[in-house]
Design a protein around this motif. Sequence first.
Motif, PDB file in Angstrom:
ATOM      1  N   LEU A 243      10.417  20.476   5.607  1.00 25.22           N
ATOM      2  CA  LEU A 243      10.706  19.379   6.520  1.00 25.22           C
ATOM      3  C   LEU A 243      12.188  19.068   6.375  1.00 25.22           C
ATOM      4  CD1 LEU A 243       7.662  16.984   5.860  1.00 25.22           C
ATOM      5  CD2 LEU A 243       7.886  18.730   7.624  1.00 25.22           C
ATOM      6  N   ASN A 244      12.962  19.441   7.377  1.00 28.16           N
ATOM      7  CA  ASN A 244      14.402  19.192   7.359  1.00 28.16           C
ATOM      8  C   ASN A 244      14.702  17.986   8.236  1.00 28.16           C
ATOM      9  OD1 ASN A 244      14.867  21.449   5.756  1.00 28.16           O
ATOM     10  ND2 ASN A 244      15.093  22.800   7.510  1.00 28.16           N
ATOM     11  N   PHE A 245      15.002  16.852   7.599  1.00 30.14           N
ATOM     12  CA  PHE A 245      15.279  15.621   8.327  1.00 30.14           C
ATOM     13  C   PHE A 245      16.780  15.510   8.607  1.00 30.14           C
ATOM     14  CE2 PHE A 245      11.606  14.580   5.541  1.00 30.14           C
ATOM     15  CZ  PHE A 245      10.663  14.372   6.530  1.00 30.14           C
ATOM     16  N   GLU A 246      17.100  14.973   9.773  1.00 30.94           N
ATOM     17  CA  GLU A 246      18.493  14.722  10.146  1.00 30.94           C
ATOM     18  C   GLU A 246      18.642  13.245  10.487  1.00 30.94           C
ATOM     19  OE1 GLU A 246      21.779  16.033  13.556  1.00 30.94           O
ATOM     20  OE2 GLU A 246      19.660  16.574  13.769  1.00 30.94           O
ATOM     21  N   SER A 247      19.582  12.556   9.850  1.00 29.45           N
ATOM     22  CA  SER A 247      19.783  11.137  10.117  1.00 29.45           C
ATOM     23  C   SER A 247      20.406  10.930  11.485  1.00 29.45           C
ATOM     24  CB  SER A 247      20.663  10.502   9.034  1.00 29.45           C
ATOM     25  OG  SER A 247      21.958  11.075   9.050  1.00 29.45           O
ATOM     26  N   ARG A 248      20.301   9.719  11.999  1.00 26.47           N
ATOM     27  CA  ARG A 248      20.813   9.410  13.335  1.00 26.47           C
ATOM     28  C   ARG A 248      22.305   9.682  13.430  1.00 26.47           C
ATOM     29  NH1 ARG A 248      17.968   6.910  17.223  1.00 26.47           N
ATOM     30  NH2 ARG A 248      15.934   6.028  16.697  1.00 26.47           N
ATOM     31  N   SER A 249      22.709  10.205  14.577  1.00 30.09           N
ATOM     32  CA  SER A 249      24.108  10.533  14.803  1.00 30.09           C
ATOM     33  C   SER A 249      24.909   9.272  15.098  1.00 30.09           C
ATOM     34  CB  SER A 249      24.227  11.504  15.980  1.00 30.09           C
ATOM     35  OG  SER A 249      25.568  11.679  16.339  1.00 30.09           O
ATOM     36  N   LEU A 250      26.112   9.223  14.545  1.00 32.93           N
ATOM     37  CA  LEU A 250      27.026   8.128  14.851  1.00 32.93           C
ATOM     38  C   LEU A 250      27.888   8.444  16.061  1.00 32.93           C
ATOM     39  CD1 LEU A 250      28.253   7.188  11.257  1.00 32.93           C
ATOM     40  CD2 LEU A 250      26.821   5.801  12.752  1.00 32.93           C
ATOM     41  N   ALA A 251      28.256   9.717  16.216  1.00 29.15           N
ATOM     42  CA  ALA A 251      29.126  10.115  17.319  1.00 29.15           C
ATOM     43  C   ALA A 251      28.438   9.845  18.651  1.00 29.15           C
ATOM     44  CB  ALA A 251      29.474  11.587  17.208  1.00 29.15           C
ATOM     45  N   GLY A 252      29.120   9.156  19.512  1.00 27.87           N
ATOM     46  CA  GLY A 252      28.571   8.877  20.831  1.00 27.87           C
ATOM     47  C   GLY A 252      27.532   7.774  20.851  1.00 27.87           C
ATOM     48  N   SER A 253      27.289   7.120  19.725  1.00 25.40           N
ATOM     49  CA  SER A 253      26.309   6.039  19.716  1.00 25.40           C
ATOM     50  C   SER A 253      26.853   4.846  20.504  1.00 25.40           C
ATOM     51  CB  SER A 253      25.981   5.629  18.279  1.00 25.40           C
ATOM     52  OG  SER A 253      27.138   5.152  17.614  1.00 25.40           O
ATOM     53  N   ARG A 254      25.939   4.124  21.120  1.00 21.53           N
ATOM     54  CA  ARG A 254      26.361   2.985  21.922  1.00 21.53           C
ATOM     55  C   ARG A 254      26.445   1.732  21.059  1.00 21.53           C
ATOM     56  NH1 ARG A 254      22.755  -0.770  23.598  1.00 21.53           N
ATOM     57  NH2 ARG A 254      20.626  -0.553  22.791  1.00 21.53           N
ATOM     58  N   GLN A 255      27.161   0.752  21.548  1.00 25.64           N
ATOM     59  CA  GLN A 255      27.257  -0.517  20.838  1.00 25.64           C
ATOM     60  C   GLN A 255      26.067  -1.380  21.213  1.00 25.64           C
ATOM     61  OE1 GLN A 255      30.507  -3.401  21.800  1.00 25.64           O
ATOM     62  NE2 GLN A 255      31.087  -3.083  19.677  1.00 25.64           N
ATOM     63  N   GLY A 256      25.384  -1.893  20.237  1.00 26.06           N
ATOM     64  CA  GLY A 256      24.219  -2.724  20.514  1.00 26.06           C
ATOM     65  C   GLY A 256      23.207  -2.618  19.398  1.00 26.06           C
ATOM     66  N   GLY A 257      21.954  -2.759  19.745  1.00 23.47           N
ATOM     67  CA  GLY A 257      20.924  -2.706  18.714  1.00 23.47           C
ATOM     68  C   GLY A 257      19.541  -2.657  19.314  1.00 23.47           C
ATOM     69  N   GLU A 258      18.552  -2.723  18.434  1.00 15.49           N
ATOM     70  CA  GLU A 258      17.153  -2.663  18.853  1.00 15.49           C
ATOM     71  C   GLU A 258      16.312  -3.484  17.898  1.00 15.49           C
ATOM     72  OE1 GLU A 258      14.683   0.904  20.625  1.00 15.49           O
ATOM     73  OE2 GLU A 258      14.692   1.041  18.439  1.00 15.49           O
ATOM     74  N   LEU A 259      15.428  -4.284  18.464  1.00 14.52           N
ATOM     75  CA  LEU A 259      14.491  -5.078  17.685  1.00 14.52           C
ATOM     76  C   LEU A 259      13.087  -4.588  17.985  1.00 14.52           C
ATOM     77  CD1 LEU A 259      13.815  -7.563  15.879  1.00 14.52           C
ATOM     78  CD2 LEU A 259      13.691  -8.898  18.004  1.00 14.52           C
ATOM     79  N   GLU A 260      12.313  -4.319  16.926  1.00 19.00           N
ATOM     80  CA  GLU A 260      10.926  -3.892  17.075  1.00 19.00           C
ATOM     81  C   GLU A 260      10.028  -4.830  16.288  1.00 19.00           C
ATOM     82  OE1 GLU A 260       9.874   0.199  16.635  1.00 19.00           O
ATOM     83  OE2 GLU A 260      11.935   0.868  16.930  1.00 19.00           O
ATOM     84  N   LEU A 261       8.955  -5.261  16.932  1.00 16.42           N
ATOM     85  CA  LEU A 261       7.957  -6.100  16.285  1.00 16.42           C
ATOM     86  C   LEU A 261       6.590  -5.494  16.539  1.00 16.42           C
ATOM     87  CD1 LEU A 261       9.284  -9.632  17.338  1.00 16.42           C
ATOM     88  CD2 LEU A 261       9.613  -8.485  15.136  1.00 16.42           C
ATOM     89  N   GLY A 262       5.771  -5.393  15.492  1.00 14.86           N
ATOM     90  CA  GLY A 262       4.461  -4.779  15.632  1.00 14.86           C
ATOM     91  C   GLY A 262       3.378  -5.583  14.953  1.00 14.86           C
ATOM     92  N   ARG A 263       2.193  -5.491  15.513  1.00 12.19           N
ATOM     93  CA  ARG A 263       1.027  -6.174  14.942  1.00 12.19           C
ATOM     94  C   ARG A 263      -0.176  -5.293  15.207  1.00 12.19           C
ATOM     95  NH1 ARG A 263      -2.391  -8.498  12.329  1.00 12.19           N
ATOM     96  NH2 ARG A 263      -2.915 -10.715  12.378  1.00 12.19           N
ATOM     97  N   GLY A 264      -1.070  -5.156  14.188  1.00 10.64           N
ATOM     98  CA  GLY A 264      -2.200  -4.286  14.391  1.00 10.64           C
ATOM     99  C   GLY A 264      -3.365  -4.565  13.476  1.00 10.64           C
ATOM    100  N   SER A 265      -4.336  -3.680  13.545  1.00  8.57           N
ATOM    101  CA  SER A 265      -5.557  -3.810  12.751  1.00  8.57           C
ATOM    102  C   SER A 265      -5.248  -3.804  11.264  1.00  8.57           C
ATOM    103  CB  SER A 265      -6.503  -2.657  13.089  1.00  8.57           C
ATOM    104  OG  SER A 265      -6.839  -2.660  14.454  1.00  8.57           O
ATOM    105  N   PHE A 266      -6.197  -4.296  10.488  1.00  5.56           N
ATOM    106  CA  PHE A 266      -6.112  -4.367   9.020  1.00  5.56           C
ATOM    107  C   PHE A 266      -4.935  -5.248   8.583  1.00  5.56           C
ATOM    108  CE2 PHE A 266      -7.008   0.158  10.250  1.00  5.56           C
ATOM    109  CZ  PHE A 266      -8.369  -0.019  10.393  1.00  5.56           C
ATOM    110  N   ASP A 267      -4.707  -6.320   9.351  1.00  7.16           N
ATOM    111  CA  ASP A 267      -3.628  -7.269   9.043  1.00  7.16           C
ATOM    112  C   ASP A 267      -2.297  -6.556   8.873  1.00  7.16           C
ATOM    113  OD1 ASP A 267      -5.244  -9.534   9.127  1.00  7.16           O
ATOM    114  OD2 ASP A 267      -5.892  -9.243   7.052  1.00  7.16           O
TER     115      ASP A 267
END
Length: 765
Positions: A243-267
Amino acid sequence: MTSTIARPCGAAHGAPNARIITRIAWIAAALVMGAAPVRAQRFVAGVVTDAVTHAPIPGVTVRVEATTAGTLTDSAGGYRIGASPGAHLRFSRVGYIALVVSADDRASLNVRLAPASRPLEAVTVSALRGDAAAPISQTTLDGRDLQSRSFGQDVPLLLTTLAPSVTSYAESGAWGGYSYIRIRGIDQTRLNLTLDGVPLNDPEDEQLYFQNFPDFSSSLQSVQIQRGVGTSAFGTAAFAGALNFESRSLAGSRQGGELELGRGSFDSYRGSLALESGTLGRFAFSGRFSTEQTAGYRYHSDNRGNSGFMTAGWFGERDIVKLTAFAGVAKNHLAYAAADAADVRADPRTNPLSPRERDHFGQQFASLQYTHVLSATSALSATAFVQHASGEYDLFFDPDVQNFDLRYGWYGALATYRAEVGGVTLDVGGNASTYQREHWSYLRPDLATRLYDNTGHKDELSLFSKARYPIGALTLFGDVQWRRAAFRYAPDATSAILAQRIVWTFVNPKAGATLTLDPRWSLYASYGQNRREPTRSDMFAGFDNLDTSNVAFVGGFDRVRPERVRDLEAGATFRGESIDVHGNLYAMEFRDEIAPIGQLSYIGLPLRKNIPRSYRRGVELDAAYRGIPRLLLSANSTISWNRIAEYTDDASARTYRDVEPLLTPRALATASARYDVTPSVGVELVARHVARSFLANTGDERFVAPASTSADGSITWRLARTSLTVQVINITDARIYPAGSTDGTSSFYYVQPPRAVFVTVRARF
């Protein structure tokens, strides 16, 4: 008088005219002198292409250094410019690294420009993975593939349906906590795991505990799943895959962000906030913080975890410096023991462990990478890394609770060099690391008196060289790795035993070829060998400490022999306008495989032993169809034949011949359909079938994990930069036992939960 006066006036007026005439004469002379080189000047012409894709690059500025002469390449990448002998030409274009080349006496000069930034970030990743034409069985997934099915589950569970021959399970039965992945039926201690080329397999356990890094997948640019021996990489050799993982690229990344909220079974709860600076001059930065918790499906198997992931980079024309760091902390109630089949039938949430058994671990990772482009066809990258982990866990041995502690530090450096010379693409890499891990234990409630204190040391040095050489439609590949690993054990001062040391040296060669029949069809074949050493637990027969009470039983460290696999892969790929199909055959022949025996040690680690001869052979298929508007159909499957030539059960001393290895299903199949109902609404359905598998290496029909068929579904609403996704797992409420064990009398199962629902909101800003 008049004429006399007129002459001075004329002289007075004539002086400026004379000066003007003189200036004109000087200018004319200068033009004449300047024209001489022009008349002697010659023209240089050529084509400018991309060093990676080899495609022509239009719009490249071509200038003669120290002059104002310049031109642009045309739509075919061609240029023509006047340049005197010895002049230097500068080639530059946004998105590429500027290059200065001497014209010398050449009339023709073709140039390749290396893409800037993004490909440079991935120089080491590319050196380890090879390209899409490499003759290996592989699946590469980008961040969108991962996010489309992610609701915060651990990486092994996320990857299960996305590639052939992958199975997984979680001890808690839910989607967080300790989870494990297998490829072709072989566990993750024998997979090579890397992030941006840096090894992640703990040198003693030879695996990564994903539960220490909640929401790890949200920080990935891509992951490549290699099946078989794959290509050479740093760290433990791939035995079943990588499993060869590659971290997110910085080059060409946009300015801003992302918010994620999750809720599910089994509390289950999840929150994630990511920020990106975009490009600030030559700098860029991104960061993410995530928090997750779940009660777990099994009783008292809850998990709470937090993690952070940060990258920062400086981008020059020919240089990149990139810092990557992440850290995680997790608290779990333990559920590492499978439950008796009778108890599971009565209550599938059964957890045989005590609520008093819990753990608390933290792990940190940091790497600093420097990449320098030497020329349009060569680049050098060097990385220094450090990893730390520490924590404790309690095990209940009625009436006592024993507390186990560990702490390790891991330091290393690696370097890769990539060049193209005479049509040959060459990758060379080297890695050196040192590791120290302390083990100690207490008997609660006395946390002042250590029962023992021992330390393991492991040093590693490895080198690899890879070559790719095209001959018309045929491309030849060669790959060889040399690896040396040394383990030294420093026993407790009161153990009354001596320190021990063992050194392993391996040479792992691979070779193959890819034949491109036309732009759509290609064929490949490869053959390779990997050898690797046993884990500390293998050598210690599952014990955490050695002393006079067990050292004779354990024996010397060479009691467990290194294992070897020889792997033959052959496949075909078709890429059409509406359909992509990849199919391959594999034959993996093992000697001295260090295989699990279906039982756990007293501290919950799988017990393994050498098996002289075994094999795994199979057919894998991966396909996608896009021929219907707004609909994407995909499927992957595996049919395999797997055998152990001879296996002796230690408990009964009985020998079994020609039996199937445990937890290796003969058939796996996944099919999915994704349909965009409208531009803002999409639905997906995923169906999965897993054939039965044995719980021991004895072929005993009484001890099997039953076959299962299940389905998952999701619906996503998108509005501007916000989306809402509802995912339903195990829609049919099927009873699924993804893994288990046996004591030779009863079956014990881990369980996958019944129908579960997860809701995720994503908002970009």
